[in-house]
Design a protein around this motif. Structure first.
Motif, PDB file in Angstrom:
ATOM      1  N   ALA A  54     -36.090  44.134  25.318  1.00  0.00           N
ATOM      2  CA  ALA A  54     -36.436  44.877  26.535  1.00  0.00           C
ATOM      3  C   ALA A  54     -37.852  44.588  27.016  1.00  0.00           C
ATOM      4  N   TYR A  55     -38.729  44.135  26.133  1.00  0.00           N
ATOM      5  CA  TYR A  55     -40.112  43.841  26.508  1.00  0.00           C
ATOM      6  C   TYR A  55     -40.273  42.476  27.182  1.00  0.00           C
ATOM      7  N   HIS A  56     -39.191  41.698  27.264  1.00  0.00           N
ATOM      8  CA  HIS A  56     -39.298  40.326  27.772  1.00  0.00           C
ATOM      9  C   HIS A  56     -38.325  40.060  28.923  1.00  0.00           C
ATOM     10  N   LEU A  57     -38.048  41.078  29.720  1.00  0.00           N
ATOM     11  CA  LEU A  57     -37.081  40.917  30.806  1.00  0.00           C
ATOM     12  C   LEU A  57     -37.701  41.081  32.196  1.00  0.00           C
ATOM     13  N   GLN A  58     -39.038  41.080  32.260  1.00  0.00           N
ATOM     14  CA  GLN A  58     -39.698  41.350  33.545  1.00  0.00           C
ATOM     15  C   GLN A  58     -39.373  40.320  34.620  1.00  0.00           C
ATOM     16  N   ASP A  59     -39.088  39.077  34.218  1.00  0.00           N
ATOM     17  CA  ASP A  59     -38.835  38.028  35.207  1.00  0.00           C
ATOM     18  C   ASP A  59     -37.353  37.846  35.523  1.00  0.00           C
ATOM     19  N   LYS A  60     -36.502  38.721  34.950  1.00  0.00           N
ATOM     20  CA  LYS A  60     -35.054  38.607  35.199  1.00  0.00           C
ATOM     21  C   LYS A  60     -34.661  39.381  36.461  1.00  0.00           C
ATOM     22  N   ARG A  61     -33.646  38.892  37.135  1.00  0.00           N
ATOM     23  CA  ARG A  61     -33.229  39.500  38.399  1.00  0.00           C
ATOM     24  C   ARG A  61     -31.764  39.920  38.341  1.00  0.00           C
ATOM     25  N   GLN A  62     -31.483  41.044  38.978  1.00  0.00           N
ATOM     26  CA  GLN A  62     -30.118  41.549  39.180  1.00  0.00           C
ATOM     27  C   GLN A  62     -29.350  41.679  37.857  1.00  0.00           C
ATOM     28  N   LEU A  63     -29.992  42.290  36.885  1.00  0.00           N
ATOM     29  CA  LEU A  63     -29.330  42.544  35.608  1.00  0.00           C
ATOM     30  C   LEU A  63     -28.692  43.929  35.611  1.00  0.00           C
ATOM     31  N   THR A  64     -27.571  44.035  34.916  1.00  0.00           N
ATOM     32  CA  THR A  64     -26.994  45.336  34.587  1.00  0.00           C
ATOM     33  C   THR A  64     -26.968  45.431  33.068  1.00  0.00           C
ATOM     34  N   ILE A  65     -27.650  46.442  32.540  1.00  0.00           N
ATOM     35  CA  ILE A  65     -27.761  46.574  31.090  1.00  0.00           C
ATOM     36  C   ILE A  65     -27.282  47.957  30.659  1.00  0.00           C
ATOM     37  N   MET A  66     -26.321  47.954  29.738  1.00  0.00           N
ATOM     38  CA  MET A  66     -25.890  49.196  29.116  1.00  0.00           C
ATOM     39  C   MET A  66     -26.473  49.252  27.703  1.00  0.00           C
ATOM     40  N   THR A  67     -26.931  50.424  27.297  1.00  0.00           N
ATOM     41  CA  THR A  67     -27.489  50.577  25.965  1.00  0.00           C
ATOM     42  C   THR A  67     -27.171  51.958  25.407  1.00  0.00           C
ATOM     43  N   ASN A  68     -27.109  52.037  24.096  1.00  0.00           N
ATOM     44  CA  ASN A  68     -27.009  53.339  23.427  1.00  0.00           C
ATOM     45  C   ASN A  68     -28.338  53.731  22.805  1.00  0.00           C
ATOM     46  N   GLY A  69     -29.408  52.987  23.136  1.00  0.00           N
ATOM     47  CA  GLY A  69     -30.744  53.313  22.641  1.00  0.00           C
ATOM     48  C   GLY A  69     -31.558  53.981  23.731  1.00  0.00           C
ATOM     49  N   ILE A  70     -31.910  55.247  23.550  1.00  0.00           N
ATOM     50  CA  ILE A  70     -32.644  55.937  24.621  1.00  0.00           C
ATOM     51  C   ILE A  70     -34.060  55.385  24.751  1.00  0.00           C
ATOM     52  N   ASN A  71     -34.613  54.849  23.680  1.00  0.00           N
ATOM     53  CA  ASN A  71     -35.923  54.199  23.766  1.00  0.00           C
ATOM     54  C   ASN A  71     -35.836  52.922  24.604  1.00  0.00           C
ATOM     55  N   ILE A  72     -34.747  52.191  24.462  1.00  0.00           N
ATOM     56  CA  ILE A  72     -34.542  50.967  25.243  1.00  0.00           C
ATOM     57  C   ILE A  72     -34.314  51.317  26.718  1.00  0.00           C
ATOM     58  N   ALA A  73     -33.511  52.330  26.973  1.00  0.00           N
ATOM     59  CA  ALA A  73     -33.271  52.770  28.357  1.00  0.00           C
ATOM     60  C   ALA A  73     -34.572  53.185  29.028  1.00  0.00           C
ATOM     61  N   TYR A  74     -35.422  53.885  28.288  1.00  0.00           N
ATOM     62  CA  TYR A  74     -36.719  54.320  28.833  1.00  0.00           C
ATOM     63  C   TYR A  74     -37.591  53.118  29.183  1.00  0.00           C
ATOM     64  N   GLN A  75     -37.597  52.127  28.304  1.00  0.00           N
ATOM     65  CA  GLN A  75     -38.395  50.930  28.538  1.00  0.00           C
ATOM     66  C   GLN A  75     -37.931  50.169  29.776  1.00  0.00           C
ATOM     67  N   LEU A  76     -36.629  50.131  30.019  1.00  0.00           N
ATOM     68  CA  LEU A  76     -36.075  49.362  31.125  1.00  0.00           C
ATOM     69  C   LEU A  76     -36.045  50.125  32.451  1.00  0.00           C
ATOM     70  N   ALA A  77     -36.152  51.443  32.380  1.00  0.00           N
ATOM     71  CA  ALA A  77     -35.941  52.279  33.576  1.00  0.00           C
ATOM     72  C   ALA A  77     -36.918  51.966  34.706  1.00  0.00           C
ATOM     73  N   SER A  78     -38.106  51.497  34.381  1.00  0.00           N
ATOM     74  CA  SER A  78     -39.122  51.251  35.412  1.00  0.00           C
ATOM     75  C   SER A  78     -39.013  49.864  36.038  1.00  0.00           C
ATOM     76  N   GLN A  79     -38.080  49.050  35.571  1.00  0.00           N
ATOM     77  CA  GLN A  79     -37.965  47.683  36.091  1.00  0.00           C
ATOM     78  C   GLN A  79     -36.993  47.663  37.271  1.00  0.00           C
ATOM     79  N   PRO A  80     -37.487  47.327  38.460  1.00  0.00           N
ATOM     80  CA  PRO A  80     -36.700  47.488  39.692  1.00  0.00           C
ATOM     81  C   PRO A  80     -35.460  46.620  39.781  1.00  0.00           C
TER      82      PRO A  80
END
Length: 264
Positions: free
Chosen positions: A118-144
């Motif tokens: 999750a820390y290395h996806l800033q340059d990715k575009r139009q991703l859909t990510i499902m996770t069961n990790g609430i820490n991972i969801a929190y990390q990704l939530a701010s990425q537009p």
């Protein structure tokens, strides 16, 4: 007050076995006679308890008691896992992120290694990510450019992960390009295992929902087993690990058709 048998707090066999295992984990061994005396039960009952724990892989029986099985993987808190082989996990996560393409639909399993993705996806575009990790969801939530989905269910406080039938049912309605799954134990004969039944249940649904199954693990997890099976080794498409993988694991996995990527 006179202490009699009626004053002794009764516990279930499950509770007794959990306490016995906790003692053995702390002291690396346990004695049949001492356990029998402590729990006011027969030595036969304690031997049955230890035999049960041995079948689960937690302990190894010895004369008069049992020893801790060092190759068994126990449940650990996520914050503790993060401290173990953190540099290797960061490299594995960075490489795994490079396998994600623009527009991919991805499942990220909970865990300390998958969190690194999750820390290395800033340059990715139009991703859909499902996770069961609430820490991972929190990390990704701010990425537009990332749509984040969570599986739902009950939170495991140790791991910040979600499990339960709601999440399992949700997964059956989707098909994802890639699954990145973490590992608690990886045995070449058994496969990928985890200590928690609910976690294993939702992980198996993730495997069913993904076209490409990618496992990440540092080499300390090889040769270890835990209670609950997630996937057989041959179900994996790609394994990302470090150079500490045992040579016979590397050879056998390639023979099974698994693409082994070694990152250092």
């Amino acid at each position: 007050m006179c202490i009699t048998e009626s004053n002794i707090k009764k516990i279930t066999a499950k509770q007794r076995r959990e306490e016995i295992l906790a003692h053995i984990r702390t002291h690396n061994k346990g004695d049949v006679n001492k356990f029998a005396q402590k729990y006011k039960v027969s030595t036969v009952t304690i031997r049955n308890d230890l035999n049960y724990l041995e079948k689960k892989g937690c302990v190894t029986r010895c004369y008069g008691g049992a020893l801790l099985n060092d190759l068994f993987t126990f449940d650990q808190a996520l914050n503790d896992k993060k401290k173990i082989n953190s540099n290797i996990k960061a490299r594995l996560g960075a490489y795994a992120a490079s396998l994600i393409n623009h527009g991919d639909t991805v499942i990220l399993d909970s865990g300390s290694t998958t969190e690194q993705i999750a820390y290395h996806l800033q340059d990715k575009r139009q991703l859909t990510i499902m996770t069961n990790g609430i820490n991972i969801a929190y990390q990704l939530a701010s990425q537009p450019d990332i749509d984040v989905m969570v599986t739902g269910g009950t939170i495991r406080k140790k791991s910040y992960s979600l499990h339960g039938s709601n999440g399992e049912e949700l997964l059956t309605g989707f098909r994802f390009n890639k699954l990145f799954i973490g590992v608690d134990g990886f045995d070449i004969n058994t496969g990928i295992t985890t200590p928690h039944q609910g976690e294993a249940d939702i992980n198996r649904k993730m495997v069913e929902a993904a076209q490409t199954i990618i496992a990440l693990t540092d080499s300390s997890k090889f040769g270890r087993q835990s209670f609950c099976l997630i996937a057989r080794p041959e179900q994996l498409n790609i394994l990302i690990t470090d150079s500490g993988i045992p040579p016979h694991y590397h050879t056998e996995l390639i023979q099974m058709g698994v693409d082994v990527r070694i990152i250092d």
